[in-house]
Design a protein around this motif. Structure first.
Motif, PDB file in Angstrom:
ATOM      1  N   GLU A 233       0.829  -1.206   0.000  1.00  0.00           N
ATOM      2  CA  GLU A 233       0.000   0.000   0.000  1.00  0.00           C
ATOM      3  C   GLU A 233       0.867   1.261   0.000  1.00  0.00           C
ATOM      4  OE1 GLU A 233      -2.530  -0.323   3.351  1.00  0.00           O
ATOM      5  OE2 GLU A 233      -3.817  -1.874   2.472  1.00  0.00           O
ATOM      6  N   GLU A 234       1.975   1.220   0.768  1.00  0.00           N
ATOM      7  CA  GLU A 234       2.862   2.384   0.799  1.00  0.00           C
ATOM      8  C   GLU A 234       3.517   2.613  -0.563  1.00  0.00           C
ATOM      9  OE1 GLU A 234       4.825   5.656   2.385  1.00  0.00           O
ATOM     10  OE2 GLU A 234       3.134   4.470   3.121  1.00  0.00           O
ATOM     11  N   ARG A 235       3.970   1.518  -1.203  1.00  0.00           N
ATOM     12  CA  ARG A 235       4.554   1.677  -2.544  1.00  0.00           C
ATOM     13  C   ARG A 235       3.533   2.200  -3.535  1.00  0.00           C
ATOM     14  NH1 ARG A 235       7.061  -3.319  -1.261  1.00  0.00           N
ATOM     15  NH2 ARG A 235       5.502  -4.436  -2.494  1.00  0.00           N
ATOM     16  N   HIS A 236       2.313   1.678  -3.438  1.00  0.00           N
ATOM     17  CA  HIS A 236       1.266   2.159  -4.345  1.00  0.00           C
ATOM     18  C   HIS A 236       0.965   3.632  -4.102  1.00  0.00           C
ATOM     19  CE1 HIS A 236      -2.256   2.014  -6.901  1.00  0.00           C
ATOM     20  NE2 HIS A 236      -3.008   2.452  -5.898  1.00  0.00           N
ATOM     21  N   ARG A 237       0.951   4.020  -2.808  1.00  0.00           N
ATOM     22  CA  ARG A 237       0.684   5.426  -2.507  1.00  0.00           C
ATOM     23  C   ARG A 237       1.808   6.327  -3.017  1.00  0.00           C
ATOM     24  NH1 ARG A 237       2.122   9.082   0.896  1.00  0.00           N
ATOM     25  NH2 ARG A 237       3.603   7.686   1.918  1.00  0.00           N
ATOM     26  N   ARG A 238       3.074   5.862  -2.838  1.00  0.00           N
ATOM     27  CA  ARG A 238       4.196   6.657  -3.333  1.00  0.00           C
ATOM     28  C   ARG A 238       4.181   6.759  -4.849  1.00  0.00           C
ATOM     29  NH1 ARG A 238       9.399   4.546   0.239  1.00  0.00           N
ATOM     30  NH2 ARG A 238       8.732   5.401   2.266  1.00  0.00           N
ATOM     31  N   ARG A 239       3.824   5.642  -5.514  1.00  0.00           N
ATOM     32  CA  ARG A 239       3.776   5.671  -6.977  1.00  0.00           C
ATOM     33  C   ARG A 239       2.713   6.650  -7.459  1.00  0.00           C
ATOM     34  NH1 ARG A 239       2.593   0.761  -7.643  1.00  0.00           N
ATOM     35  NH2 ARG A 239       4.717  -0.022  -7.340  1.00  0.00           N
ATOM     36  N   ILE A 240       1.576   6.651  -6.779  1.00  0.00           N
ATOM     37  CA  ILE A 240       0.521   7.597  -7.164  1.00  0.00           C
ATOM     38  C   ILE A 240       0.987   9.036  -6.927  1.00  0.00           C
ATOM     39  CG2 ILE A 240      -1.788   8.390  -6.547  1.00  0.00           C
ATOM     40  CD1 ILE A 240      -2.542   5.489  -6.016  1.00  0.00           C
ATOM     41  N   GLU A 242       4.127  10.105  -6.898  1.00  0.00           N
ATOM     42  CA  GLU A 242       5.140  10.453  -7.907  1.00  0.00           C
ATOM     43  C   GLU A 242       4.478  10.734  -9.258  1.00  0.00           C
ATOM     44  OE1 GLU A 242       7.846   7.240  -7.964  1.00  0.00           O
ATOM     45  OE2 GLU A 242       8.789   7.734  -6.032  1.00  0.00           O
ATOM     46  N   ASP A 243       3.476   9.941  -9.608  1.00  0.00           N
ATOM     47  CA  ASP A 243       2.780  10.206 -10.866  1.00  0.00           C
ATOM     48  C   ASP A 243       2.080  11.557 -10.835  1.00  0.00           C
ATOM     49  OD1 ASP A 243       3.654   7.779 -11.760  1.00  0.00           O
ATOM     50  OD2 ASP A 243       1.806   6.703 -11.286  1.00  0.00           O
ATOM     51  N   ARG A 244       1.587  11.915  -9.645  1.00  0.00           N
ATOM     52  CA  ARG A 244       0.893  13.204  -9.552  1.00  0.00           C
ATOM     53  C   ARG A 244       1.865  14.375  -9.648  1.00  0.00           C
ATOM     54  NH1 ARG A 244      -0.549  16.862  -5.735  1.00  0.00           N
ATOM     55  NH2 ARG A 244       0.605  15.743  -4.118  1.00  0.00           N
ATOM     56  N   LEU A 245       3.081  14.192  -9.054  1.00  0.00           N
ATOM     57  CA  LEU A 245       4.060  15.277  -9.055  1.00  0.00           C
ATOM     58  C   LEU A 245       4.941  15.295 -10.299  1.00  0.00           C
ATOM     59  CD1 LEU A 245       5.222  15.084  -5.331  1.00  0.00           C
ATOM     60  CD2 LEU A 245       3.593  16.678  -6.337  1.00  0.00           C
ATOM     61  N   ARG A 246       4.936  14.215 -11.086  1.00  0.00           N
ATOM     62  CA  ARG A 246       5.796  14.181 -12.261  1.00  0.00           C
ATOM     63  C   ARG A 246       5.296  15.185 -13.300  1.00  0.00           C
ATOM     64  NH1 ARG A 246       5.131   9.248 -13.559  1.00  0.00           N
ATOM     65  NH2 ARG A 246       6.902   8.384 -12.409  1.00  0.00           N
ATOM     66  N   PRO A 247       6.194  15.958 -13.874  1.00  0.00           N
ATOM     67  CA  PRO A 247       5.746  16.931 -14.882  1.00  0.00           C
ATOM     68  C   PRO A 247       5.215  16.214 -16.116  1.00  0.00           C
ATOM     69  CG  PRO A 247       8.145  16.833 -14.818  1.00  0.00           C
ATOM     70  CD  PRO A 247       7.654  16.018 -13.650  1.00  0.00           C
TER      71      PRO A 247
END
Length: 539
Positions: A233-240, A242-247
């Protein structure tokens, strides 16, 4: 015996009131009841008093000494009007309510259907427990009576929480696995209790409970599964995140066409869209989309991008003008601040004269002296800043001269050395040529001595060659002599230059040391250089 404050609020829930009231001695409670005749304290819940005093085996009476219930039977120890209170009932629970850290936890007698649990001595240290395993849901229960059954174990420990499994041994111990982790703490509360089956005094019906953490593979497996799930869940949250902050990725650039070419030409003329249009043009050229058909169009777009340079230069000039105006404004403001600082410092100097200084107290003089020093330091700092700005302006004005001067100095320093090296190389080459000519002359002389004179023409040619070589040798020897003289002159010049440099460096060091003695607060390098150049322009 403990005493109770009569003004204390006793309108509490029964589960919170019971452990406190059970520890009060009956004699002290009767004294309170007799002393409180003059206090008309209302009692909102008489049943709480009646239940507590009934469990203590006393007749229920109010604060004024009047009996609360008339149907009290001392032989039974219970009131017939109020149902007996079981500490193991679901409303109460065997674990006492949370109390403050200052008050010690009082363990009371626990009555069950088929057994009774007696608390341990409160003066004894708490029972030792092992380190809690991760995800522990299983407890070890030792000291069970020999006649204890699984039903009795369920009856005692089911009040702590839901039980999943019980593994009972023949050696008076068992393992209990609960459904939740927090119920293990409730089960550890029973450690040290003495258990007795019914009213029997047989050793097989009594025992002292020892409850401790147990390490079970099922608990560890469930804990590891839960940790892995939390990690996923933590990895999934971080991936989401990062996807949100990625330009966002840049949009793909379209291929060349007549329509796109016309639009791009318009964008190149617009300042706001020029950067995007140049990127598209660069991509088209790098892709190799230039051919004979669209070469003129591409050339016109490149020409329009070149014309944008003039606009950029105008924009740069405007920014430089703004910067110069801002610098001038800052310099004027700093000059005004310095004038005010000078006025403040002059005020301090006037106050430090004897006419006014004698009228101040000792503390006032100390403050005036400290303020004067601070003002002078700040004034010197701002003065140095203003002088630095002016020196920068002077250096900018004489930038070209300063750039030419180092070049000439470098050429002066490196010129003699380069000439000496060139002369040495030329001398070596001339020596090699001279050796070659000498070898040729010797070979010709040897051949002339050995061979007989057959033809007059050959003799004449050989004589001409010999004369030519002799002339060349003489010329080379003259050049060597000249080169040696030049080398000697250059070496003497270099020695003189080195001596002059050493003298100049020592002179500069003396000047700088004297200058810094005059400026005890220090000075910048530019300030020192400008001072040296005023004294000697060769520096």
């Amino acid at each position: 015996s403990r005493t109770l404050n009569p003004t204390e609020n006793l309108n509490l829930e029964i589960p919170q009131q019971l452990p406190y009231l059970l520890s009060i001695h009956s004699k002290g409670l009767r004294n309170i009841a007799m002393d409180a005749n003059s206090l008309a304290m209302p009692m909102s819940d008489p049943n709480a008093w009646a239940t507590a005093m009934n469990n203590l085996g006393m007749a229920p009476m109010s604060m004024t000494g009047q009996p609360i219930m008339s149907d009290f039977d001392p032989s039974l120890g219970m009131m017939t009007g109020i149902a007996p209170m079981n500490p193991m009932m679901p409303g109460l629970g065997i674990v006492p309510p949370p109390v403050s850290q200052d008050m010690p936890i009082v363990k009371e007698i626990i009555h069950c259907k088929s057994c009774t649990l007696f608390p341990p001595n409160p003066n004894l240290p708490p029972p030792a427990t092992r380190e809690r395993p991760p995800g522990c849901k299983t407890v070890f229960v030792g000291g069970l009576p020999e006649n204890a059954t699984e039903q009795l174990i369920v009856e005692v420990f089911e009040q702590c929480g839901s039980i999943i499994a019980i593994r009972k041994s023949k050696k008076n111990f068992c393992h209990i696995r609960f459904a939740e982790e927090h119920t293990v703490d409730k089960a550890l509360f029973l450690s040290g209790y003495r258990i007795r089956l019914g009213s029997s005094t047989d050793k097989k019906d009594t025992g002292r409970l020892h409850v401790d953490f147990a390490q079970a593979r099922d608990d560890l497996y469930e804990w590891e599964c839960r940790q892995r799930m939390l990690a996923r869940e933590e990895r999934h949250r971080r991936r989401i995140e990062e996807d949100r902050l990625r330009p966002p990725s840049p949009p793909p650039i379209v291929h060349f066409s007549e329509h796109e070419c016309s639009q791009l030409g318009e964008k190149l003329k617009d300042d706001s869209k020029f950067a995007e249009a140049v990127r598209v043009l660069l991509t088209w050229v790098e892709r190799g989309e230039v051919n004979r058909r669209n070469a003129n169009n591409i050339y016109s777009m490149i020409q329009s991008s070149n014309s944008h340079i003039r606009r950029l230069m105008n924009e740069k000039a405007a920014h430089e003008k703004e910067m110069e105006e801002a610098k001038e404004k800052f310099k004027n403001a700093l000059a005004g601040i310095l004038v005010q600082f000078e006025q403040i410092v002059s005020v301090f100097h006037a106050a430090s004269k004897q006419k006014a200084w004698d009228h101040f107290s000792k503390a006032q003089r100390k403050n005036l002296d400290m303020w004067r020093k601070q003002a002078e330091e700040i004034r010197n700092i701002h003065n140095e800043e203003l002088m630095g700005i002016r020196r920068e302006e002077e250096m900018e004005m004489s930038d070209d001269d300063m750039e030419d001067a180092p070049e000439s100095k470098d050429s002066d320093d490196s010129g003699p050395l380069a000439q000496v090296e060139a002369l040495k190389e030329e001398n070596d080459s001339l020596r090699c040529q001279l050796d070659a000519y000498r070898n040729e002359v010797e070979l010709l002389k040897q051949e002339q001595g050995k061979a007989q004179p057959q033809h007059s023409e050959e003799d004449t040619t050989r004589q001409q060659q010999l004369s030519f070589l002799q002339q060349a040798l003489q010329g080379m020897q003259k050049q060597l002599l000249k080169l040696r003289e030049d080398l000697k002159q250059r070496e003497t010049e270099l020695e003189k230059n080195s001596e002059e440099k050493q003298q100049l460096e020592s002179q500069i060091q003396r000047i700088i040391s004297t200058f810094l003695h005059v400026h005890p607060f220090g000075a910048s390098i530019e300030y020192i250089c400008s001072y040296l150049q005023r004294l000697d322009t060769k520096v």
